[in-house]
Design a protein around this motif. Structure first.
Motif, PDB file in Angstrom:
ATOM      1  N   LEU A 255      36.294  29.958  37.037  1.00 53.69           N
ATOM      2  CA  LEU A 255      34.951  30.476  37.325  1.00 53.69           C
ATOM      3  C   LEU A 255      34.176  30.864  36.068  1.00 53.69           C
ATOM      4  O   LEU A 255      33.012  31.247  36.152  1.00 53.69           O
ATOM      5  CB  LEU A 255      35.050  31.684  38.253  1.00 53.69           C
ATOM      6  N   GLY A 256      34.836  30.770  34.906  1.00 57.91           N
ATOM      7  CA  GLY A 256      34.148  31.126  33.669  1.00 57.91           C
ATOM      8  C   GLY A 256      34.200  32.602  33.358  1.00 57.91           C
ATOM      9  O   GLY A 256      33.337  33.131  32.656  1.00 57.91           O
ATOM     10  N   ASN A 257      35.225  33.292  33.879  1.00 60.48           N
ATOM     11  CA  ASN A 257      35.427  34.727  33.622  1.00 60.48           C
ATOM     12  C   ASN A 257      34.184  35.566  33.949  1.00 60.48           C
ATOM     13  O   ASN A 257      33.638  36.259  33.089  1.00 60.48           O
ATOM     14  CB  ASN A 257      35.836  34.958  32.161  1.00 60.48           C
ATOM     15  N   PRO A 258      33.748  35.516  35.212  1.00 65.92           N
ATOM     16  CA  PRO A 258      32.562  36.306  35.598  1.00 65.92           C
ATOM     17  C   PRO A 258      32.829  37.796  35.464  1.00 65.92           C
ATOM     18  O   PRO A 258      33.966  38.256  35.597  1.00 65.92           O
ATOM     19  CB  PRO A 258      32.353  35.916  37.065  1.00 65.92           C
ATOM     20  N   THR A 259      31.784  38.550  35.191  1.00 68.56           N
ATOM     21  CA  THR A 259      31.925  39.999  35.007  1.00 68.56           C
ATOM     22  C   THR A 259      31.408  40.798  36.187  1.00 68.56           C
ATOM     23  O   THR A 259      31.644  42.005  36.267  1.00 68.56           O
ATOM     24  CB  THR A 259      31.190  40.450  33.735  1.00 68.56           C
ATOM     25  N   THR A 260      30.684  40.128  37.106  1.00 69.57           N
ATOM     26  CA  THR A 260      30.212  40.810  38.313  1.00 69.57           C
ATOM     27  C   THR A 260      30.374  39.902  39.522  1.00 69.57           C
ATOM     28  O   THR A 260      30.361  38.676  39.404  1.00 69.57           O
ATOM     29  CB  THR A 260      28.727  41.216  38.207  1.00 69.57           C
ATOM     30  N   CYS A 261      30.522  40.521  40.694  1.00 70.84           N
ATOM     31  CA  CYS A 261      30.650  39.779  41.949  1.00 70.84           C
ATOM     32  C   CYS A 261      29.261  39.559  42.553  1.00 70.84           C
ATOM     33  O   CYS A 261      28.260  40.058  42.030  1.00 70.84           O
ATOM     34  CB  CYS A 261      31.553  40.547  42.908  1.00 70.84           C
ATOM     35  N   PRO A 262      29.166  38.811  43.664  1.00 68.51           N
ATOM     36  CA  PRO A 262      27.854  38.543  44.267  1.00 68.51           C
ATOM     37  C   PRO A 262      27.116  39.795  44.748  1.00 68.51           C
ATOM     38  O   PRO A 262      25.912  39.755  44.986  1.00 68.51           O
ATOM     39  CB  PRO A 262      28.184  37.617  45.449  1.00 68.51           C
ATOM     40  N   HIS A 263      27.853  40.933  44.905  1.00 69.30           N
ATOM     41  CA  HIS A 263      27.213  42.178  45.323  1.00 69.30           C
ATOM     42  C   HIS A 263      26.823  43.047  44.141  1.00 69.30           C
ATOM     43  O   HIS A 263      26.327  44.159  44.324  1.00 69.30           O
ATOM     44  CB  HIS A 263      28.154  42.982  46.226  1.00 69.30           C
ATOM     45  N   GLY A 264      27.106  42.563  42.908  1.00 68.19           N
ATOM     46  CA  GLY A 264      26.761  43.331  41.718  1.00 68.19           C
ATOM     47  C   GLY A 264      27.870  44.223  41.196  1.00 68.19           C
ATOM     48  O   GLY A 264      27.669  44.936  40.206  1.00 68.19           O
ATOM     49  N   GLY A 265      29.053  44.218  41.831  1.00 66.44           N
ATOM     50  CA  GLY A 265      30.160  45.057  41.388  1.00 66.44           C
ATOM     51  C   GLY A 265      30.862  44.464  40.175  1.00 66.44           C
ATOM     52  O   GLY A 265      30.936  43.246  40.020  1.00 66.44           O
ATOM     53  N   VAL A 266      31.387  45.327  39.304  1.00 70.27           N
ATOM     54  CA  VAL A 266      32.069  44.842  38.104  1.00 70.27           C
ATOM     55  C   VAL A 266      33.396  44.195  38.469  1.00 70.27           C
ATOM     56  O   VAL A 266      34.037  44.567  39.451  1.00 70.27           O
ATOM     57  CB  VAL A 266      32.320  45.987  37.093  1.00 70.27           C
ATOM     58  N   ILE A 267      33.785  43.207  37.659  1.00 68.62           N
ATOM     59  CA  ILE A 267      35.091  42.554  37.817  1.00 68.62           C
ATOM     60  C   ILE A 267      35.916  42.859  36.574  1.00 68.62           C
ATOM     61  O   ILE A 267      35.578  42.392  35.481  1.00 68.62           O
ATOM     62  CB  ILE A 267      34.948  41.032  37.980  1.00 68.62           C
ATOM     63  N   PRO A 268      36.970  43.651  36.705  1.00 62.87           N
ATOM     64  CA  PRO A 268      37.829  43.922  35.545  1.00 62.87           C
ATOM     65  C   PRO A 268      38.433  42.630  35.005  1.00 62.87           C
ATOM     66  O   PRO A 268      38.775  41.729  35.768  1.00 62.87           O
ATOM     67  CB  PRO A 268      38.917  44.844  36.115  1.00 62.87           C
ATOM     68  N   SER A 269      38.565  42.545  33.695  1.00 61.50           N
ATOM     69  CA  SER A 269      39.201  41.384  33.088  1.00 61.50           C
ATOM     70  C   SER A 269      40.707  41.448  33.294  1.00 61.50           C
ATOM     71  O   SER A 269      41.240  42.435  33.810  1.00 61.50           O
ATOM     72  CB  SER A 269      38.898  41.347  31.583  1.00 61.50           C
ATOM     73  N   LYS A 270      41.396  40.409  32.856  1.00 61.91           N
ATOM     74  CA  LYS A 270      42.858  40.363  32.946  1.00 61.91           C
ATOM     75  C   LYS A 270      43.476  41.573  32.256  1.00 61.91           C
ATOM     76  O   LYS A 270      44.512  42.094  32.680  1.00 61.91           O
ATOM     77  CB  LYS A 270      43.370  39.060  32.322  1.00 61.91           C
ATOM     78  N   ASP A 271      42.837  42.034  31.188  1.00 64.46           N
ATOM     79  CA  ASP A 271      43.343  43.162  30.413  1.00 64.46           C
ATOM     80  C   ASP A 271      42.786  44.501  30.900  1.00 64.46           C
ATOM     81  O   ASP A 271      42.964  45.530  30.234  1.00 64.46           O
ATOM     82  CB  ASP A 271      43.000  42.978  28.930  1.00 64.46           C
ATOM     83  N   GLY A 272      42.080  44.479  32.028  1.00 61.52           N
ATOM     84  CA  GLY A 272      41.554  45.722  32.581  1.00 61.52           C
ATOM     85  C   GLY A 272      40.289  46.211  31.913  1.00 61.52           C
ATOM     86  O   GLY A 272      39.926  47.396  32.032  1.00 61.52           O
ATOM     87  N   LEU A 273      39.578  45.314  31.230  1.00 62.47           N
ATOM     88  CA  LEU A 273      38.346  45.703  30.540  1.00 62.47           C
ATOM     89  C   LEU A 273      37.130  45.425  31.420  1.00 62.47           C
ATOM     90  O   LEU A 273      37.038  44.378  32.055  1.00 62.47           O
ATOM     91  CB  LEU A 273      38.213  44.936  29.224  1.00 62.47           C
ATOM     92  N   TYR A 274      36.199  46.344  31.440  1.00 65.07           N
ATOM     93  CA  TYR A 274      34.939  46.174  32.157  1.00 65.07           C
ATOM     94  C   TYR A 274      34.005  47.289  31.731  1.00 65.07           C
ATOM     95  O   TYR A 274      34.432  48.298  31.162  1.00 65.07           O
ATOM     96  CB  TYR A 274      35.139  46.210  33.677  1.00 65.07           C
ATOM     97  N   THR A 275      32.736  47.092  31.998  1.00 59.45           N
ATOM     98  CA  THR A 275      31.733  48.092  31.638  1.00 59.45           C
ATOM     99  C   THR A 275      31.512  49.033  32.802  1.00 59.45           C
ATOM    100  O   THR A 275      31.145  48.605  33.898  1.00 59.45           O
ATOM    101  CB  THR A 275      30.400  47.420  31.265  1.00 59.45           C
ATOM    102  N   GLU A 276      31.746  50.311  32.587  1.00 58.45           N
ATOM    103  CA  GLU A 276      31.505  51.300  33.635  1.00 58.45           C
ATOM    104  C   GLU A 276      30.011  51.377  33.911  1.00 58.45           C
ATOM    105  O   GLU A 276      29.195  51.426  32.981  1.00 58.45           O
ATOM    106  CB  GLU A 276      32.004  52.679  33.191  1.00 58.45           C
ATOM    107  N   ASP A 277      29.638  51.377  35.202  1.00 65.16           N
ATOM    108  CA  ASP A 277      28.221  51.558  35.504  1.00 65.16           C
ATOM    109  C   ASP A 277      27.946  53.018  35.849  1.00 65.16           C
ATOM    110  O   ASP A 277      28.832  53.775  36.204  1.00 65.16           O
ATOM    111  CB  ASP A 277      27.765  50.632  36.639  1.00 65.16           C
ATOM    112  N   THR A 278      26.687  53.397  35.681  1.00 70.32           N
ATOM    113  CA  THR A 278      26.273  54.769  35.993  1.00 70.32           C
ATOM    114  C   THR A 278      25.166  54.740  37.046  1.00 70.32           C
ATOM    115  O   THR A 278      24.256  55.555  37.025  1.00 70.32           O
ATOM    116  CB  THR A 278      25.769  55.482  34.724  1.00 70.32           C
ATOM    117  N   HIS A 279      25.261  53.770  37.937  1.00 74.12           N
ATOM    118  CA  HIS A 279      24.206  53.587  38.923  1.00 74.12           C
ATOM    119  C   HIS A 279      24.175  54.737  39.934  1.00 74.12           C
ATOM    120  O   HIS A 279      25.200  55.282  40.315  1.00 74.12           O
ATOM    121  CB  HIS A 279      24.409  52.256  39.671  1.00 74.12           C
ATOM    122  N   LEU A 280      22.968  55.061  40.373  1.00 73.82           N
ATOM    123  CA  LEU A 280      22.766  56.056  41.426  1.00 73.82           C
ATOM    124  C   LEU A 280      22.844  55.396  42.788  1.00 73.82           C
ATOM    125  O   LEU A 280      22.450  54.233  42.940  1.00 73.82           O
ATOM    126  CB  LEU A 280      21.364  56.675  41.305  1.00 73.82           C
TER     127      LEU A 280
END
Length: 215
Positions: free
Chosen positions: A117-142
């Protein structure tokens, strides 16, 4: 680990429980379950050391809980990307199918799917997808319910829920839509918004306003 416990870990993660306390009320609204059921399940995952608990504040994932939740979320959301992008599943339908697939997917398979899939970072709903190593950007959304009247926001993420996502398609509210908060109903708890792309005014119910995250 039962599917129900896994659902709780995923929703706590989705509500920001890796870095902050998540209230039982938030969990109950997001899973559409009774408060008593939340209390019972929270006690079970607390006993399993997946969360810590603070009276009147809620729960927060432990390191063990974070690791488990990240794995579940990664598998679930990568399948959502595949189903939506490659198989053209409608958005409301991907969660149910991804829920089935995540439980029968090996680490080797999910790594191959991630690369495909090309290592996507978000799902179709906008949620983060952790990488294989558990890396992702924390969101601060309200959550939309906490957005301030008179301020403009961008729709950033939705909670997975079939009925809710079907409702969103009916009112034509999408990720990245820009909105203006017009009013909070102090009695019913609904939020009135204006969609800035076309000026349409939409009223979002109290429960639905907790399923929408804005930035």
């Amino acid at each position: 680990m039962t599917p129900m416990k896994e659902d709780y870990l995923k929703i706590i993660f989705e509500l920001g429980g890796a870095t902050k306390m998540v209230s039982n009320k938030q969990i109950a609204i997001s899973l559409n379950v009774a408060a008593g059921s939340v209390t019972e399940m929270v006690n079970k995952i607390l006993a399993d050391n997946f969360v810590t608990h603070k009276p009147y504040s809620g729960v927060k994932l432990t390191e063990k809980g974070i690791d488990y939740a990240e794995e579940l979320v990664r598998k679930h959301r990568l399948w959502e990307v595949f189903l939506n992008r490659e198989l053209k599943f409608d958005l409301p339908d991907v969660d149910v199918e991804a829920e089935k697939l995540e439980h029968v997917t090996s680490d080797k398979m999910i790594d191959h799917l991630d690369n495909y899939l090309g290592n996507p970072t978000t799902c179709p709903h906008g949620g983060v997808i952790p990488s294989k190593d558990g890396l992702y950007t924390e969101d601060t959304h309200l959550v939309l319910n906490d957005a301030e009247v008179g301020h403009e926001y961008t729709i950033a993420r939705f909670i997975d829920n079939y009925d809710f996502l079907t409702y969103l398609s009916e009112i034509h509210l999408h990720l990245n839509d820009k909105i203006l908060i017009l009013d909070h109903d102090s009695f019913e708890g609904a939020v009135e918004i204006k969609r800035l792309s076309d000026g349409a005014v939409v009223t979002i119910g109290y429960k639905a306003s907790h399923y929408i995250f804005v930035k």
